[in-house]
Design a protein around this motif. Structure first.
Motif, short mmCIF file in Angstrom:
data_model
loop_
_atom_site.label_atom_id
_atom_site.label_comp_id
_atom_site.label_asym_id
_atom_site.label_seq_id
_atom_site.Cartn_x
_atom_site.Cartn_y
_atom_site.Cartn_z
N VAL A 1 0.71 -1.23 0.00
CA VAL A 1 0.06 -0.06 -0.08
C VAL A 1 0.78 1.33 -0.10
N ARG A 2 0.53 2.33 -0.48
CA ARG A 2 1.22 3.67 -0.53
C ARG A 2 0.21 4.65 0.39
N ASP A 3 0.93 5.49 0.89
CA ASP A 3 0.29 6.09 1.88
C ASP A 3 0.18 7.58 1.36
N GLU A 4 -0.49 8.52 2.26
CA GLU A 4 -0.64 9.83 1.60
C GLU A 4 0.74 10.56 1.42
N THR A 5 1.67 10.10 1.96
CA THR A 5 3.12 10.73 1.79
C THR A 5 4.23 10.07 0.93
N GLY A 6 3.42 9.11 0.20
CA GLY A 6 4.10 8.20 -0.77
C GLY A 6 4.95 7.39 -0.16
N ARG A 7 5.02 6.72 1.04
CA ARG A 7 5.70 5.81 1.63
C ARG A 7 4.73 4.59 1.40
N THR A 8 5.59 3.48 1.28
CA THR A 8 4.97 2.13 1.03
C THR A 8 5.21 1.08 2.14
N TYR A 9 4.22 0.23 2.15
CA TYR A 9 4.37 -0.71 3.29
C TYR A 9 4.13 -2.12 2.51
N VAL A 10 4.91 -3.08 2.81
CA VAL A 10 4.79 -4.27 2.02
C VAL A 10 4.63 -5.47 3.00
N ALA A 11 3.82 -6.49 2.67
CA ALA A 11 3.45 -7.67 3.44
C ALA A 11 3.11 -8.97 2.75
N GLY A 12 3.31 -9.83 3.20
CA GLY A 12 2.69 -11.03 2.82
C GLY A 12 1.65 -11.89 3.72
N THR A 13 1.12 -12.92 3.20
CA THR A 13 0.02 -13.38 4.02
C THR A 13 0.44 -13.83 5.50
N VAL A 14 -0.05 -13.83 6.54
CA VAL A 14 0.32 -14.36 7.67
C VAL A 14 -0.63 -15.39 7.96
N ALA A 15 0.13 -16.49 8.35
CA ALA A 15 -0.92 -17.85 8.78
C ALA A 15 0.03 -18.43 9.93
N LEU A 16 -0.40 -17.85 11.08
CA LEU A 16 0.18 -18.44 12.46
C LEU A 16 -1.03 -19.44 12.78
N ASP A 17 -0.87 -20.11 14.01
CA ASP A 17 -2.05 -20.94 14.36
C ASP A 17 -2.92 -20.11 15.19
N SER A 18 -2.38 -18.94 15.75
CA SER A 18 -3.25 -17.86 16.34
C SER A 18 -3.61 -16.69 15.66
N LEU A 19 -2.90 -16.62 14.61
CA LEU A 19 -3.34 -15.35 13.90
C LEU A 19 -3.31 -15.60 12.28
N LYS A 20 -4.50 -15.14 11.87
CA LYS A 20 -4.48 -15.30 10.19
C LYS A 20 -4.89 -13.97 9.54
N LEU A 21 -4.12 -13.57 8.64
CA LEU A 21 -4.47 -12.11 8.04
C LEU A 21 -4.03 -12.32 6.56
N SER A 22 -4.86 -11.61 5.74
CA SER A 22 -4.37 -11.49 4.42
C SER A 22 -3.08 -10.71 4.26
N ALA A 23 -2.63 -10.78 3.16
CA ALA A 23 -1.59 -9.97 3.01
C ALA A 23 -1.84 -8.52 2.92
N LEU A 24 -3.03 -8.07 2.22
CA LEU A 24 -3.51 -6.85 2.03
C LEU A 24 -3.88 -6.10 3.56
N ARG A 25 -4.45 -7.00 4.34
CA ARG A 25 -4.96 -6.42 5.59
C ARG A 25 -3.58 -6.22 6.39
N THR A 26 -2.76 -7.24 6.43
CA THR A 26 -1.36 -6.91 7.09
C THR A 26 -0.84 -5.60 6.64
N ALA A 27 -0.74 -5.26 5.31
CA ALA A 27 -0.04 -4.15 4.80
C ALA A 27 -0.93 -2.99 5.39
N VAL A 28 -2.30 -2.84 5.47
CA VAL A 28 -2.92 -1.67 5.86
C VAL A 28 -2.65 -1.55 7.30
N ALA A 29 -2.38 -2.81 8.19
CA ALA A 29 -2.21 -2.52 9.46
C ALA A 29 -0.89 -2.17 9.78
#
Length: 117
Positions: A33-61
């Motif tokens: 994702v690219r924020d309002e200042t042009g900074r980027t945040y990059v992520a992959g899928t998170v698949a732990l036993d206790s935490l599951k997040l898509s790559a997009l939700r992780t990048a937003v977080a």
């Protein structure tokens, strides 16, 4: 279908970063994702036993945790046809309705651009 060569250079960058995250981490999806200042945040899928997040939700977080107050654009590299509603809602929560989400296949070619929210 869109050829990634037709993309704005900043959009091409987030697609490339998302693709790299997916490949580097050997996960089902990569996102950036690219924020309002042009900074980027990059992520992959998170698949732990206790935490599951898509790559997009992780990048937003990651953007939120780093102090971003808005998003200009998002990209996800996935074999799915489109991101789930929850992913689009997360992008919309930070970027607002209409934030573009570029959806690319594993080859990096953007198949569709959808709007968040």
């Amino acid at each position: 279908m869109s050829d990634s060569n037709e993309l704005d250079p900043e959009d091409r960058k987030i697609v490339t970063l998302a693709r790299s995250a997916r490949a580097r981490n050997a996960v089902p999806e990569g996102a950036a994702v690219r924020d309002e200042t042009g900074r980027t945040y990059v992520a992959g899928t998170v698949a732990l036993d206790s935490l599951k997040l898509s790559a997009l939700r992780t990048a937003v977080a990651m953007a939120v945790a780093s102090g971003a107050t808005s998003l200009e654009a998002a990209a996800v590299v996935t074999s799915a046809d489109s991101p789930p509603a929850e992913d689009l809602a997360a992008v919309g929560d930070l970027g607002g309705a209409g934030t573009p989400v570029l959806v690319a296949g594993p080859d990096g070619v953007v198949r569709v651009t959808v709007s968040a929210g």
